[in-house]
Design an enzyme around this catalytic site. Structure first.
Site, short mmCIF file in Angstrom:
data_model
loop_
_atom_site.label_atom_id
_atom_site.label_comp_id
_atom_site.label_asym_id
_atom_site.label_seq_id
_atom_site.Cartn_x
_atom_site.Cartn_y
_atom_site.Cartn_z
N HIS A 44 0.86 -1.19 0.00
CA HIS A 44 0.00 0.00 0.00
C HIS A 44 0.89 1.24 0.00
O HIS A 44 2.12 1.14 -0.11
CB HIS A 44 -0.95 -0.03 1.20
CG HIS A 44 -0.28 -0.34 2.51
ND1 HIS A 44 0.63 0.51 3.08
CD2 HIS A 44 -0.36 -1.42 3.33
CE1 HIS A 44 1.05 -0.02 4.22
NE2 HIS A 44 0.49 -1.20 4.39
N GLN A 77 6.25 -16.13 12.00
CA GLN A 77 5.86 -15.03 12.89
C GLN A 77 4.37 -14.98 13.18
O GLN A 77 3.89 -14.02 13.77
CB GLN A 77 6.36 -13.69 12.34
CG GLN A 77 5.71 -13.21 11.07
CD GLN A 77 6.42 -11.97 10.50
OE1 GLN A 77 7.51 -12.06 9.95
NE2 GLN A 77 5.82 -10.80 10.67
N GLN A 103 8.81 -3.64 16.43
CA GLN A 103 9.56 -4.41 15.43
C GLN A 103 10.83 -3.65 15.03
O GLN A 103 11.92 -4.22 15.00
CB GLN A 103 8.68 -4.64 14.20
CG GLN A 103 9.42 -5.13 12.97
CD GLN A 103 8.49 -5.58 11.86
OE1 GLN A 103 7.86 -6.62 11.95
NE2 GLN A 103 8.39 -4.82 10.78
N HIS A 108 4.02 1.23 2.06
CA HIS A 108 5.17 0.52 1.46
C HIS A 108 5.82 1.38 0.38
O HIS A 108 7.05 1.40 0.25
CB HIS A 108 4.71 -0.81 0.84
CG HIS A 108 4.25 -1.82 1.83
ND1 HIS A 108 2.93 -2.18 1.96
CD2 HIS A 108 4.92 -2.56 2.76
CE1 HIS A 108 2.81 -3.10 2.91
NE2 HIS A 108 4.00 -3.34 3.41
N ARG A 154 -3.59 -5.18 6.87
CA ARG A 154 -4.76 -5.79 7.53
C ARG A 154 -6.00 -4.90 7.45
O ARG A 154 -7.09 -5.35 7.77
CB ARG A 154 -4.43 -6.14 8.99
CG ARG A 154 -3.47 -7.31 9.11
CD ARG A 154 -3.35 -7.82 10.54
NE ARG A 154 -2.66 -9.10 10.58
CZ ARG A 154 -1.36 -9.25 10.83
NH1 ARG A 154 -0.60 -8.19 11.08
NH2 ARG A 154 -0.80 -10.44 10.83
#
Ligand code: PAF
Length: 294
Positions: free
Chosen positions: A44, A70, A162, A47, A196
């Protein structure tokens, strides 16, 4: 090696490689400072912005791999959006040099025995909601860095824990790469872009904006200190808990950006306000970096 994918007239798309040997051949042809954006696909605008950041100094490699390691039991591994043709079109438009799209068998020819331990930071905050997630994420990121051998790799700031863990792994294990954070991209109503978000119905989406509204309410209270920030954000989440559909909160924390340990009421300096919750069964996370003046 996979053929370059032609897109529009005159636009040559990325070289698509699926195996390690193909990647080695394509990588050997890259000159300059190689940037890398690891992804799980379903690309999207967020990115795109990471790819642009990675490409500031030279060619870009993008990986597209939904990493089973993961995902925990009962998570969305099977239904995670897989949109490879559209991803390739995005990479072509952004001038990506190589798309590395390995299979699970290429990444994990044998069941992995030696994996990266995410340490104490990996067991905090999102690590409580998703046990084992960060170990699986770091393991694949280290493998991808070893395969792609980039000069710099860009990770979204939306996944702040992360990013902090990747920075820590690279420092602790002396991985020769520069890690760069890419700014979170938001919808006009504040919702942070995420692969998501595709799962959300219109009603889910309306409830989901409570995450970013809570963060903004918290940011507005910075001058009154950490407790006031948490109280302001909490009020928004509490209201969203009785929306239809409700927001089921996983956590709301104010943490040290480098360790993800809670900061105290007297804290001064940088902190991250991080929030996560479920709307209609979809797990969403967001965060905002804050600074508490001395
Ligand atoms: O952020 C992601 O999309 C994934 O966690 C990553 C970094 C590509 C590793 O699978």
């Amino acid at each position: 090696m996979g053929a370059g994918v032609g897109r529009d007239e005159g636009v040559v798309g990325p070289v698509v490689v699926r195996t390690r040997d193909e990647l080695d051949v394509a990588r050997a042809g890259l000159r300059g400072r190689v940037g890398f954006v690891p992804t799980m696909g379903a690309l999207h605008e967020g990115h795109r912005s990471l790819i642009r950041r990675a490409g500031k100094g030279g060619p870009v490699v993008v990986s597209v791999f939904v990493n089973p390691l993961q995902f925990g039991p009962g998570e969305d591994l099977d239904r995670y959006p897989r949109t490879f043709d559209a991803d390739l079109a995005v990479c072509a438009q952004e001038g990506v040099a190589i798309v590395f799209a390995p299979t699970v068998a290429t990444m994990y020819p044998d069941a992995p025995q030696v994996t990266v331990n995410a340490g104490a930071m990996g067991e905090r905050v999102e690590g409580i909601t998703r046990p084992g997630h960060f170990a699986g994420m770091l393991t694949v990121v280290l493998k991808l860095l070893n395969m792609v051998r980039p000069d710099l790799a860009v990770f979204g700031e939306k996944d702040a824990q992360q990013l902090a863990l990747v920075r820590r792994m690279v420092a602790d294990l002396n991985v020769p790469v520069e890690i760069v954070g890419g700014q979170t991209v938001r919808e006009p109503d504040g919702l942070a872009l995420s692969s998501r978000n595709r799962y959300l119905s219109a009603a889910d989406r309306a409830t989901a904006t409570a995450l970013s509204r809570a963060l903004r309410a918290g940011a507005d209270a910075v001058a009154e200190g950490p407790d006031a920030v948490l109280a302001a954000a909490n009020a928004v989440l509490q209201e969203a808990a009785s929306a239809e559909p409700p927001l089921e909160r996983d956590y709301l924390v104010l943490v040290d950006p480098a360790t993800f340990t809670d900061v105290g009421p007297e804290h001064r300096g940088p902190a991250v306000l991080a929030v996560a919750g479920r709307v209609g069964g979809t797990h969403l996370i967001d965060n905002l970096p804050l600074g508490f003046p001395a």
